[in-house]
Design a protein around this motif. Structure first.
Motif, PDB file in Angstrom:
ATOM      1  N   GLU A  97       0.823  -1.203   0.000  1.00  0.00           N
ATOM      2  CA  GLU A  97       0.000   0.000   0.000  1.00  0.00           C
ATOM      3  C   GLU A  97       0.858   1.254   0.000  1.00  0.00           C
ATOM      4  OE1 GLU A  97      -3.297   0.131  -0.464  1.00  0.00           O
ATOM      5  OE2 GLU A  97      -3.104  -2.047  -0.706  1.00  0.00           O
ATOM      6  N   CYS A  98       1.956   1.218   0.731  1.00  0.00           N
ATOM      7  CA  CYS A  98       2.871   2.363   0.717  1.00  0.00           C
ATOM      8  C   CYS A  98       3.414   2.602  -0.695  1.00  0.00           C
ATOM      9  CB  CYS A  98       4.016   2.133   1.700  1.00  0.00           C
ATOM     10  SG  CYS A  98       3.544   2.253   3.445  1.00  0.00           S
ATOM     11  N   LEU A 106       6.055  11.898   2.896  1.00  0.00           N
ATOM     12  CA  LEU A 106       4.953  11.687   3.830  1.00  0.00           C
ATOM     13  C   LEU A 106       4.736  10.199   4.086  1.00  0.00           C
ATOM     14  CD1 LEU A 106       2.650  12.946   5.476  1.00  0.00           C
ATOM     15  CD2 LEU A 106       1.212  12.810   3.429  1.00  0.00           C
ATOM     16  N   VAL A 107       4.799   9.402   3.023  1.00  0.00           N
ATOM     17  CA  VAL A 107       4.627   7.957   3.162  1.00  0.00           C
ATOM     18  C   VAL A 107       5.801   7.359   3.932  1.00  0.00           C
ATOM     19  CG1 VAL A 107       4.465   5.767   1.910  1.00  0.00           C
ATOM     20  CG2 VAL A 107       3.216   7.791   1.088  1.00  0.00           C
ATOM     21  N   LEU A 149      -2.399   4.460   6.305  1.00  0.00           N
ATOM     22  CA  LEU A 149      -1.663   4.063   5.103  1.00  0.00           C
ATOM     23  C   LEU A 149      -2.369   2.935   4.351  1.00  0.00           C
ATOM     24  CD1 LEU A 149       1.983   4.095   6.515  1.00  0.00           C
ATOM     25  CD2 LEU A 149       1.077   5.653   4.774  1.00  0.00           C
ATOM     26  N   VAL A 150      -2.858   1.931   5.078  1.00  0.00           N
ATOM     27  CA  VAL A 150      -3.446   0.771   4.404  1.00  0.00           C
ATOM     28  C   VAL A 150      -4.887   1.012   3.988  1.00  0.00           C
ATOM     29  CG1 VAL A 150      -1.908  -0.816   5.590  1.00  0.00           C
ATOM     30  CG2 VAL A 150      -4.189  -0.400   6.527  1.00  0.00           C
ATOM     31  N   ALA A 151      -5.528   2.064   4.504  1.00  0.00           N
ATOM     32  CA  ALA A 151      -6.946   2.291   4.203  1.00  0.00           C
ATOM     33  C   ALA A 151      -7.178   3.195   3.002  1.00  0.00           C
ATOM     34  CB  ALA A 151      -7.643   2.894   5.427  1.00  0.00           C
ATOM     35  N   ILE A 152      -6.210   4.027   2.655  1.00  0.00           N
ATOM     36  CA  ILE A 152      -6.483   5.097   1.696  1.00  0.00           C
ATOM     37  C   ILE A 152      -6.894   4.564   0.327  1.00  0.00           C
ATOM     38  CG2 ILE A 152      -5.378   6.952   0.366  1.00  0.00           C
ATOM     39  CD1 ILE A 152      -3.933   7.739   2.968  1.00  0.00           C
ATOM     40  N   ARG A 153      -6.186   3.573  -0.204  1.00  0.00           N
ATOM     41  CA  ARG A 153      -6.559   3.068  -1.532  1.00  0.00           C
ATOM     42  C   ARG A 153      -7.989   2.528  -1.531  1.00  0.00           C
ATOM     43  NH1 ARG A 153      -3.428  -1.100  -5.540  1.00  0.00           N
ATOM     44  NH2 ARG A 153      -2.442  -1.771  -3.598  1.00  0.00           N
ATOM     45  N   TRP A 154      -8.331   1.732  -0.481  1.00  0.00           N
ATOM     46  CA  TRP A 154      -9.697   1.183  -0.414  1.00  0.00           C
ATOM     47  C   TRP A 154     -10.718   2.307  -0.369  1.00  0.00           C
ATOM     48  CZ3 TRP A 154     -14.104   1.459   2.393  1.00  0.00           C
ATOM     49  CH2 TRP A 154     -15.042   0.428   2.234  1.00  0.00           C
ATOM     50  N   LEU A 155     -10.464   3.332   0.412  1.00  0.00           N
ATOM     51  CA  LEU A 155     -11.406   4.445   0.524  1.00  0.00           C
ATOM     52  C   LEU A 155     -11.602   5.137  -0.823  1.00  0.00           C
ATOM     53  CD1 LEU A 155     -10.120   5.897   3.905  1.00  0.00           C
ATOM     54  CD2 LEU A 155     -12.345   4.795   3.533  1.00  0.00           C
ATOM     55  N   VAL A 156     -10.510   5.401  -1.513  1.00  0.00           N
ATOM     56  CA  VAL A 156     -10.587   6.057  -2.821  1.00  0.00           C
ATOM     57  C   VAL A 156     -11.367   5.198  -3.807  1.00  0.00           C
ATOM     58  CG1 VAL A 156      -9.228   6.798  -4.808  1.00  0.00           C
ATOM     59  CG2 VAL A 156      -8.490   7.414  -2.490  1.00  0.00           C
ATOM     60  N   GLU A 157     -11.076   3.910  -3.848  1.00  0.00           N
ATOM     61  CA  GLU A 157     -11.713   3.022  -4.818  1.00  0.00           C
ATOM     62  C   GLU A 157     -13.186   2.768  -4.518  1.00  0.00           C
ATOM     63  OE1 GLU A 157      -9.206  -0.419  -4.759  1.00  0.00           O
ATOM     64  OE2 GLU A 157      -7.727   0.464  -6.135  1.00  0.00           O
ATOM     65  N   LEU A 210      -2.030  11.437   8.671  1.00  0.00           N
ATOM     66  CA  LEU A 210      -0.644  11.197   8.258  1.00  0.00           C
ATOM     67  C   LEU A 210       0.184  12.477   8.317  1.00  0.00           C
ATOM     68  CD1 LEU A 210      -1.255   8.826   5.205  1.00  0.00           C
ATOM     69  CD2 LEU A 210      -0.619   8.183   7.536  1.00  0.00           C
ATOM     70  N   ARG A 211      -0.378  13.589   7.882  1.00  0.00           N
ATOM     71  CA  ARG A 211       0.359  14.862   7.900  1.00  0.00           C
ATOM     72  C   ARG A 211       0.728  15.276   9.321  1.00  0.00           C
ATOM     73  NH1 ARG A 211      -3.756  17.381   3.518  1.00  0.00           N
ATOM     74  NH2 ARG A 211      -2.570  16.914   1.607  1.00  0.00           N
ATOM     75  N   ALA A 212      -0.116  14.896  10.281  1.00  0.00           N
ATOM     76  CA  ALA A 212       0.157  15.272  11.668  1.00  0.00           C
ATOM     77  C   ALA A 212       1.393  14.588  12.221  1.00  0.00           C
ATOM     78  CB  ALA A 212      -1.052  14.925  12.535  1.00  0.00           C
ATOM     79  N   ARG A 213       1.857  13.531  11.562  1.00  0.00           N
ATOM     80  CA  ARG A 213       3.047  12.815  12.028  1.00  0.00           C
ATOM     81  C   ARG A 213       4.338  13.468  11.528  1.00  0.00           C
ATOM     82  NH1 ARG A 213      -0.743  11.213  13.936  1.00  0.00           N
ATOM     83  NH2 ARG A 213       0.207  12.332  15.625  1.00  0.00           N
ATOM     84  N   MET A 214       4.221  14.433  10.615  1.00  0.00           N
ATOM     85  CA  MET A 214       5.414  15.073  10.038  1.00  0.00           C
ATOM     86  C   MET A 214       5.988  16.123  10.997  1.00  0.00           C
ATOM     87  SD  MET A 214       5.919  13.561   7.168  1.00  0.00           S
ATOM     88  CE  MET A 214       6.980  14.609   6.168  1.00  0.00           C
TER      89      MET A 214
END
Length: 241
Positions: free
Chosen positions: A110-111, A124-125, A214-222, A237-241
């Motif tokens: 997924e990454c 970010l990834v 990280l693992v959810a984003i593709r499923w959500l988009v699709e 994810l941005r909050a971790r930067m």
């Protein structure tokens, strides 16, 4: 005549509401099997099963109001969040279900997709993949809900009246449930942990915030959802930067 409301719909399943009845339509009856069996086992309030005629499962509405929704400020009190934590602890202390839970084997794939598809910048990834590493440690399995979004916990006042959507239930990491519950609501973590009633590793919960996003984003988009909405997975994810 009762109005028919589409609660959620995507390629895998759909949920309709007709009055106080929810009709869950799922092409994979394994998920429905898990949901019915889990609700019969857990020591927390769940929806009543009214009838089942595959592919449809009819459930009664639970009383109360959802703890909140991802991306929206929660108006629930600290005591309500603590009550949610206490309910999760009761679930985790119950006997294990006989079926396994989900794995996270797809993390690296997924990454790679997030970067090669142009969905997210590589830095970010990479940063969140580093944070996520802390979740990939030995853990003792407990009975987990598996998708414990704050929209799946209902309360009246500060009392939990129902926990819904048990299709992902199984054996898993206790801190995963706590992470999903507080995803996008980091300021509520202390309240949840206070109700949970035991020491937890906050760094591992933060790691699960990254890993789960990280693992959810593709499923959500699709499936027609928007992980880039304010307060949702990409902001996590941005909050971790």
């Amino acid at each position: 005549m009762e109005e028919v409301k589409v609660v959620v719909a995507h390629q895998q399943c759909a949920t309709l509401r007709v009055g106080d009845v929810f009709l869950k339509i799922d092409g994979d009856q394994t998920r429905s099997d898990v949901e019915v069996q889990a609700m019969a086992m857990v020591p927390v309030p769940t929806p009543e099963v009214l009838w089942r005629e595959p592919p449809v499962l009819a459930l009664a509405a639970v009383p109360g109001t959802a703890l909140g929704r991802l991306g929206e400020p929660s108006s629930a009190s600290p005591a309500a969040w603590a009550a949610a934590g206490a309910a999760v602890r009761k679930l985790h202390d119950s006997p294990l279900p006989p079926w396994p839970g989900r794995s996270v084997d797809e993390l690296d794939a997924e990454c790679e997709w997030l970067v090669t598809s142009g969905t997210l910048p590589a830095d970010l990834v990479t940063r969140n993949r580093q944070v996520a590493e802390a979740a990939l440690r030995p853990w003792t399995p407990v009975f987990v809900h598996g998708d414990l979004q704050l929209a799946h916990i209902f309360l009246e006042g500060d009392e939990v009246t129902g926990v819904i959507d048990w299709t992902e239930a199984g054996q898993g990491d206790a801190l995963f449930d706590l992470a999903v519950l507080t995803l996008g609501n980091e300021d509520r973590l202390d309240d949840v942990v206070a109700g949970y009633g035991t020491d937890v590793d906050l760094d591992v919960i933060r790691a699960w915030w990254s890993l789960r996003s990280l693992v959810a984003i593709r499923w959500l988009v699709e499936h027609g959802f928007d992980p880039a909405a304010p307060g949702c997975e990409i902001d996590v994810l941005r909050a971790r930067m």
